[in-house]
Design an enzyme around this catalytic site. Sequence first.
Site, PDB file in Angstrom:
ATOM      1  N   GLN A 182      -0.851   3.081  -5.872  1.00  0.00           N
ATOM      2  CA  GLN A 182      -2.074   3.356  -5.844  1.00  0.00           C
ATOM      3  C   GLN A 182      -2.836   2.368  -6.976  1.00  0.00           C
ATOM      4  OE1 GLN A 182      -2.684   7.244  -4.816  1.00  0.00           O
ATOM      5  NE2 GLN A 182      -2.624   6.282  -1.942  1.00  0.00           N
ATOM      6  N   ASP A 230      -3.309  -1.046  -7.401  1.00  0.00           N
ATOM      7  CA  ASP A 230      -4.239  -1.774  -6.025  1.00  0.00           C
ATOM      8  C   ASP A 230      -5.395  -2.181  -6.671  1.00  0.00           C
ATOM      9  OD1 ASP A 230      -5.609  -2.201  -3.675  1.00  0.00           O
ATOM     10  OD2 ASP A 230      -4.688  -0.198  -2.484  1.00  0.00           O
ATOM     11  N   TYR A 236      -3.349  -1.331   7.650  1.00  0.00           N
ATOM     12  CA  TYR A 236      -4.256  -2.341   7.467  1.00  0.00           C
ATOM     13  C   TYR A 236      -4.422  -2.731   9.110  1.00  0.00           C
ATOM     14  CZ  TYR A 236      -3.822  -4.312   2.950  1.00  0.00           C
ATOM     15  OH  TYR A 236      -3.497  -5.108   1.917  1.00  0.00           O
ATOM     16  N   SER A 259      -8.408  -2.036  -3.718  1.00  0.00           N
ATOM     17  CA  SER A 259      -8.914  -0.625  -3.876  1.00  0.00           C
ATOM     18  C   SER A 259      -9.690  -0.356  -4.566  1.00  0.00           C
ATOM     19  CB  SER A 259      -7.647   0.225  -3.563  1.00  0.00           C
ATOM     20  OG  SER A 259      -7.535   0.442  -2.888  1.00  0.00           O
ATOM     21  N   ARG A 289       1.135  -1.067  -0.009  1.00  0.00           N
ATOM     22  CA  ARG A 289       0.020   0.237  -0.619  1.00  0.00           C
ATOM     23  C   ARG A 289       1.024   1.486  -0.296  1.00  0.00           C
ATOM     24  NH1 ARG A 289      -5.767  -2.120   1.786  1.00  0.00           N
ATOM     25  NH2 ARG A 289      -6.102  -2.177  -0.470  1.00  0.00           N
TER      26      ARG A 289
HETATM   27  P1  NAD Z   1      -9.337  -3.830   4.666  1.00  0.00           P
HETATM   28  O1  NAD Z   1     -10.165  -4.239   3.631  1.00  0.00           O
HETATM   29  O2  NAD Z   1      -7.990  -5.201   4.686  1.00  0.00           O
HETATM   30  O3  NAD Z   1     -10.279  -4.391   6.157  1.00  0.00           O
HETATM   31  C1  NAD Z   1     -11.236  -3.057   6.121  1.00  0.00           C
HETATM   32  C2  NAD Z   1     -11.273  -2.333   7.443  1.00  0.00           C
HETATM   33  O4  NAD Z   1     -11.768  -2.750   8.193  1.00  0.00           O
HETATM   34  C3  NAD Z   1     -10.244  -1.648   7.679  1.00  0.00           C
HETATM   35  O5  NAD Z   1     -10.203  -0.361   7.523  1.00  0.00           O
HETATM   36  C4  NAD Z   1      -9.966  -2.031   8.673  1.00  0.00           C
HETATM   37  O6  NAD Z   1      -9.154  -0.804   9.866  1.00  0.00           O
HETATM   38  C5  NAD Z   1     -11.285  -2.502   9.824  1.00  0.00           C
HETATM   39  N1  NAD Z   1     -11.016  -3.260  11.040  1.00  0.00           N
HETATM   40  C6  NAD Z   1     -10.462  -4.492  10.695  1.00  0.00           C
HETATM   41  N2  NAD Z   1     -10.658  -4.828  11.865  1.00  0.00           N
HETATM   42  C7  NAD Z   1     -12.315  -4.303  12.342  1.00  0.00           C
HETATM   43  C8  NAD Z   1     -12.731  -4.659  13.558  1.00  0.00           C
HETATM   44  N3  NAD Z   1     -12.645  -5.665  14.527  1.00  0.00           N
HETATM   45  N4  NAD Z   1     -13.749  -3.663  13.746  1.00  0.00           N
HETATM   46  C9  NAD Z   1     -13.845  -2.544  12.636  1.00  0.00           C
HETATM   47  N5  NAD Z   1     -12.924  -2.415  11.734  1.00  0.00           N
HETATM   48  C10 NAD Z   1     -12.594  -3.423  11.770  1.00  0.00           C
HETATM   49  O7  NAD Z   1      -8.873  -2.613   4.509  1.00  0.00           O
HETATM   50  P2  NAD Z   1      -8.698  -1.572   2.572  1.00  0.00           P
HETATM   51  O8  NAD Z   1      -9.931  -1.088   3.224  1.00  0.00           O
HETATM   52  O9  NAD Z   1      -7.883  -2.758   2.104  1.00  0.00           O
HETATM   53  O10 NAD Z   1      -7.664  -0.167   3.660  1.00  0.00           O
HETATM   54  C11 NAD Z   1      -7.532  -0.243   4.994  1.00  0.00           C
HETATM   55  C12 NAD Z   1      -6.421   1.144   4.946  1.00  0.00           C
HETATM   56  O11 NAD Z   1      -5.695   1.697   4.121  1.00  0.00           O
HETATM   57  C13 NAD Z   1      -7.026   2.414   4.851  1.00  0.00           C
HETATM   58  O12 NAD Z   1      -6.582   3.393   5.808  1.00  0.00           O
HETATM   59  C14 NAD Z   1      -6.685   2.780   3.531  1.00  0.00           C
HETATM   60  O13 NAD Z   1      -6.930   4.203   3.158  1.00  0.00           O
HETATM   61  C15 NAD Z   1      -5.594   2.546   3.397  1.00  0.00           C
HETATM   62  N6  NAD Z   1      -4.794   2.133   1.261  1.00  0.00           N
HETATM   63  C16 NAD Z   1      -4.314   2.902   1.199  1.00  0.00           C
HETATM   64  C17 NAD Z   1      -3.392   2.759  -0.366  1.00  0.00           C
HETATM   65  C18 NAD Z   1      -2.213   3.182  -0.593  1.00  0.00           C
HETATM   66  O14 NAD Z   1      -1.986   4.467   0.405  1.00  0.00           O
HETATM   67  N7  NAD Z   1      -1.997   2.907  -1.074  1.00  0.00           N
HETATM   68  C19 NAD Z   1      -4.135   1.862  -0.342  1.00  0.00           C
HETATM   69  C20 NAD Z   1      -5.447   1.104  -0.144  1.00  0.00           C
HETATM   70  C21 NAD Z   1      -5.681   1.292   0.931  1.00  0.00           C
END
Ligand code: NAD
Length: 389
Positions: free
Chosen positions: A133, A136, A236, A139, A128
């Site tokens: 991005q 990804d 994550y 995403s 990430r």
């Molecule tokens: P994910 O699909 O792994 O998880 C979805 C969400 O579930 C996450 O926000 C996680 O914190 C939440 N979660 C996990 N356990 C939980 C619990 N017990 N109760 C409540 N919530 C819970 O996550 P994702 O959508 O892939 O994204 C994770 C993070 O990565 C985000 O902050 C996103 O903005 C970031 N991200 C960054 C980039 C980048 O910089 N290139 C790209 C994609 C995502």
Amino acid sequence: MRLAVLKERRPGEARVAATPDTVKKLTALGLTVVVESGAGAGSSIPDSEFAAAGAEIAPDAAAALSGAGIVFKVQAPLGPGEGDVDEMALIPRGALLVGTLGAYGNEDRTRAYAERGIDACAMELLPRITRAQSMDVLSSQANLAGYRAVLEGATAYGRGFPMMMTAAGTVPPAAVFVLGAGVAGLQAIATARRLGAKVSATDVRPAAKEEIKSLGAAFIGVESEETAAAQTSGGYAKEMSEDFKRRQAELMAETVKKQDIIVCTALTLGRAAPKILSAEHVASMKPGAVIVDIAADAGGNCALTVPGEKVVTENDVTILGWRNWPSRIAVASSALYARNLLTFLTAFWDKDGKKPNLKPEDEIVQGVALTRGGAVVHPAFAPKPAAAA
Ligand code: NAD
């Protein structure tokens, strides 16, 4: 070099790993793109559109893969005994395979890629980082899944989302609660808000609180030192302690019973989805309420979710536990997925040699490369030094 795009054969998969738009750009790189006939059918792309974009249409997987140096897939190719075609056996030795290969939980498959000399890249393991991005796949697909989940939840719900003031009376807005505010959850919040619902959401990552509020939703959550440290450097969520889970469950009990729709999106990478909604929570909900569990592929966030099924409980709560939510909006998800793969290949393309050049020292390559030259090279799956000795 030939790049093969196969028809996806795994059940419930409607997406395809290329579109006419990406075929044109792949061809411009110097590739001959070969698309298996019918590959785009689930995404409303007829063979004729692929052909018009410059692709060769192959009658079957064997013809598509014959002489291929690169293979683009959505899901992992079928192995022996997994279906009517052993796709893996048809991939030429030395070919680069790119897809969401489901590396975690399928370690034997990764060993098989190595044994067959296939250089496999699992795009779900992409780091990430900003530079990655546009490649990804998690995403791009999660974003559409979050959108689709709200629409399906709205359809399964017997009332509207917005407050409606009519001559016949006022309909109150639906209360929507989103579990997990990552990419899918934030899109679910935005979509539910656009439809006029009263939205709240929870997440264990501290940064999520502000993200939730910035979309106009209320944040629901236990705040503690643990939540302040709940995010790994990779972005994550970490697995939370038992104490946190208990306190969260108490707050959940209060929140959940007031909801009309709950959209579950909480995931922890490479593990089963956290179970956040218990059977008791569901029993406390109003008749007609809907739970949409897009974490179902990882087991679901609700204890009563049956992955792949729609369940209606005794107290008339509908739980949509469909698998593969991105596939339920396949035209859009294929377009974005195909773009992600194109961007990945273009970033590692040797213009002079007209072939891929996946530099082993590159952070992105290190993240996704499972196998290279007949060996498992990914640190999470490679044989441990002790075992090797
Ligand atoms: P994910 O699909 O792994 O998880 C979805 C969400 O579930 C996450 O926000 C996680 O914190 C939440 N979660 C996990 N356990 C939980 C619990 N017990 N109760 C409540 N919530 C819970 O996550 P994702 O959508 O892939 O994204 C994770 C993070 O990565 C985000 O902050 C996103 O903005 C970031 N991200 C960054 C980039 C980048 O910089 N290139 C790209 C994609 C995502």
